[in-house]
Design a protein around this motif. Sequence first.
Motif, PDB file in Angstrom:
ATOM      1  N   VAL A  95       0.855  -1.188   0.000  1.00  0.00           N
ATOM      2  CA  VAL A  95       0.000   0.000   0.000  1.00  0.00           C
ATOM      3  C   VAL A  95       0.888   1.234   0.000  1.00  0.00           C
ATOM      4  N   PHE A  96       0.570   2.198  -0.860  1.00  0.00           N
ATOM      5  CA  PHE A  96       1.230   3.501  -0.884  1.00  0.00           C
ATOM      6  C   PHE A  96       0.182   4.516  -0.468  1.00  0.00           C
ATOM      7  N   THR A  97       0.369   5.114   0.695  1.00  0.00           N
ATOM      8  CA  THR A  97      -0.657   5.979   1.274  1.00  0.00           C
ATOM      9  C   THR A  97      -0.018   7.275   1.781  1.00  0.00           C
ATOM     10  N   ASP A  98      -0.782   8.097   2.523  1.00  0.00           N
ATOM     11  CA  ASP A  98      -0.209   9.345   3.039  1.00  0.00           C
ATOM     12  C   ASP A  98      -0.897   9.756   4.336  1.00  0.00           C
ATOM     13  N   ASP A  99      -0.485  10.913   4.867  1.00  0.00           N
ATOM     14  CA  ASP A  99      -1.007  11.423   6.135  1.00  0.00           C
ATOM     15  C   ASP A  99      -2.516  11.635   6.115  1.00  0.00           C
ATOM     16  N   ASP A 100      -3.052  11.943   4.955  1.00  0.00           N
ATOM     17  CA  ASP A 100      -4.479  12.229   4.837  1.00  0.00           C
ATOM     18  C   ASP A 100      -5.309  10.969   4.579  1.00  0.00           C
ATOM     19  N   LYS A 101      -4.664   9.812   4.735  1.00  0.00           N
ATOM     20  CA  LYS A 101      -5.311   8.509   4.567  1.00  0.00           C
ATOM     21  C   LYS A 101      -5.805   8.263   3.150  1.00  0.00           C
ATOM     22  N   HIS A 102      -5.165   8.920   2.179  1.00  0.00           N
ATOM     23  CA  HIS A 102      -5.452   8.614   0.784  1.00  0.00           C
ATOM     24  C   HIS A 102      -4.670   7.362   0.392  1.00  0.00           C
ATOM     25  N   ILE A 103      -5.361   6.373  -0.138  1.00  0.00           N
ATOM     26  CA  ILE A 103      -4.683   5.189  -0.663  1.00  0.00           C
ATOM     27  C   ILE A 103      -4.352   5.485  -2.125  1.00  0.00           C
ATOM     28  N   HIS A 104      -3.098   5.793  -2.404  1.00  0.00           N
ATOM     29  CA  HIS A 104      -2.703   6.140  -3.764  1.00  0.00           C
ATOM     30  C   HIS A 104      -2.630   4.903  -4.656  1.00  0.00           C
ATOM     31  N   LEU A 105      -2.217   3.786  -4.081  1.00  0.00           N
ATOM     32  CA  LEU A 105      -2.245   2.530  -4.818  1.00  0.00           C
ATOM     33  C   LEU A 105      -2.114   1.381  -3.824  1.00  0.00           C
ATOM     34  N   LYS A 106      -2.842   0.313  -4.102  1.00  0.00           N
ATOM     35  CA  LYS A 106      -2.784  -0.904  -3.299  1.00  0.00           C
ATOM     36  C   LYS A 106      -2.674  -2.067  -4.274  1.00  0.00           C
ATOM     37  N   TRP A 107      -1.658  -2.887  -4.120  1.00  0.00           N
ATOM     38  CA  TRP A 107      -1.451  -3.965  -5.084  1.00  0.00           C
ATOM     39  C   TRP A 107      -0.860  -5.194  -4.411  1.00  0.00           C
ATOM     40  N   ASP A 108      -1.070  -6.364  -5.040  1.00  0.00           N
ATOM     41  CA  ASP A 108      -0.543  -7.633  -4.551  1.00  0.00           C
ATOM     42  C   ASP A 108       0.462  -8.177  -5.552  1.00  0.00           C
ATOM     43  N   TRP A 109       1.515  -8.786  -5.038  1.00  0.00           N
ATOM     44  CA  TRP A 109       2.528  -9.381  -5.899  1.00  0.00           C
ATOM     45  C   TRP A 109       3.145 -10.592  -5.209  1.00  0.00           C
ATOM     46  N   THR A 110       4.065 -11.274  -5.890  1.00  0.00           N
ATOM     47  CA  THR A 110       4.554 -12.567  -5.428  1.00  0.00           C
ATOM     48  C   THR A 110       6.059 -12.685  -5.623  1.00  0.00           C
ATOM     49  N   PHE A 111       6.721 -13.316  -4.665  1.00  0.00           N
ATOM     50  CA  PHE A 111       8.118 -13.690  -4.874  1.00  0.00           C
ATOM     51  C   PHE A 111       8.357 -15.106  -4.362  1.00  0.00           C
ATOM     52  N   GLU A 112       9.433 -15.704  -4.838  1.00  0.00           N
ATOM     53  CA  GLU A 112       9.777 -17.059  -4.444  1.00  0.00           C
ATOM     54  C   GLU A 112      11.221 -17.096  -3.950  1.00  0.00           C
ATOM     55  N   ILE A 113      11.426 -17.671  -2.771  1.00  0.00           N
ATOM     56  CA  ILE A 113      12.766 -17.846  -2.219  1.00  0.00           C
ATOM     57  C   ILE A 113      13.316 -19.185  -2.708  1.00  0.00           C
ATOM     58  N   LYS A 114      14.475 -19.134  -3.350  1.00  0.00           N
ATOM     59  CA  LYS A 114      15.110 -20.348  -3.849  1.00  0.00           C
ATOM     60  C   LYS A 114      16.547 -20.433  -3.339  1.00  0.00           C
ATOM     61  N   LYS A 115      17.145 -21.608  -3.473  1.00  0.00           N
ATOM     62  CA  LYS A 115      18.523 -21.818  -3.021  1.00  0.00           C
ATOM     63  C   LYS A 115      19.501 -20.962  -3.802  1.00  0.00           C
ATOM     64  N   ASP A 116      19.190 -20.715  -5.082  1.00  0.00           N
ATOM     65  CA  ASP A 116      20.059 -19.893  -5.911  1.00  0.00           C
ATOM     66  C   ASP A 116      19.204 -19.161  -6.933  1.00  0.00           C
ATOM     67  N   TRP A 117      19.839 -18.163  -7.595  1.00  0.00           N
ATOM     68  CA  TRP A 117      19.148 -17.439  -8.658  1.00  0.00           C
ATOM     69  C   TRP A 117      18.870 -18.374  -9.823  1.00  0.00           C
ATOM     70  N   GLU A 118      17.793 -18.114 -10.523  1.00  0.00           N
ATOM     71  CA  GLU A 118      17.534 -18.875 -11.749  1.00  0.00           C
ATOM     72  C   GLU A 118      18.180 -18.173 -12.930  1.00  0.00           C
TER      73      GLU A 118
END
Length: 203
Positions: free
Chosen positions: A180-203
């Motif tokens: 969430v990217f927001t501010d003091d005035d409680k405006h939600i400028h953007l809210k988004w979901d994303w994904t990452f994967e932890i692996k033993k090494d880079w692919e």
Amino acid sequence: MAETLNQQHHADDHHDEDVHDANYQAPPEKTIEEIMAADQEDESLRRYKEALLGAAQAEKIIVEPNDPRKVIVKKLALVVEGRDDMELDLTGDISQLKQQVFVIKEGVQYKVRIDFIVQREIVHGLKYVQKTYRMSLPVDKMAHMVGSYPPKKEIQNYLTPPEEAPSGMISRGTYSVSSVFTDDDKHIHLKWDWTFEIKKDWE
């Protein structure tokens, strides 16, 4: 982040309450003209405000006329020293971002960079909040005060302090993130979901 993986957290369905302090009262929103008109007798403060606001006081800066927002979040990037930045474009269909999975090597140090545009008016107290889940259970939360920014024609950005990816076999796997990217005035400028994967090494 690694320290929090082994801690038990209670599930939290009220994301916005996490983002904002219920007892916090944001200062009244002011235009650039009002900010410049105040404290004119204080020479050092006047010069500071002129330096902060720059060209914004001379003209109404509008970068994207068809977008009424003051803050337009353009991109999220994972920054790892010695590697190309891994970037998410936040200007399109953000519902599809979960399909683009970042691979992160376990134990690596990384930072999160947010690229954004501020237009029309100064924005106060920008904040970036990120909550990480594994198999629907919360495992980590970061909250960073980004600061106040004047409108500019150029893209502005914020880089978080370093985070350490979890390591060890038990930590490997897929994580979902709600940002969430927001501010003091409680405006939600953007809210988004994303994904990452932890692996033993880079692919």
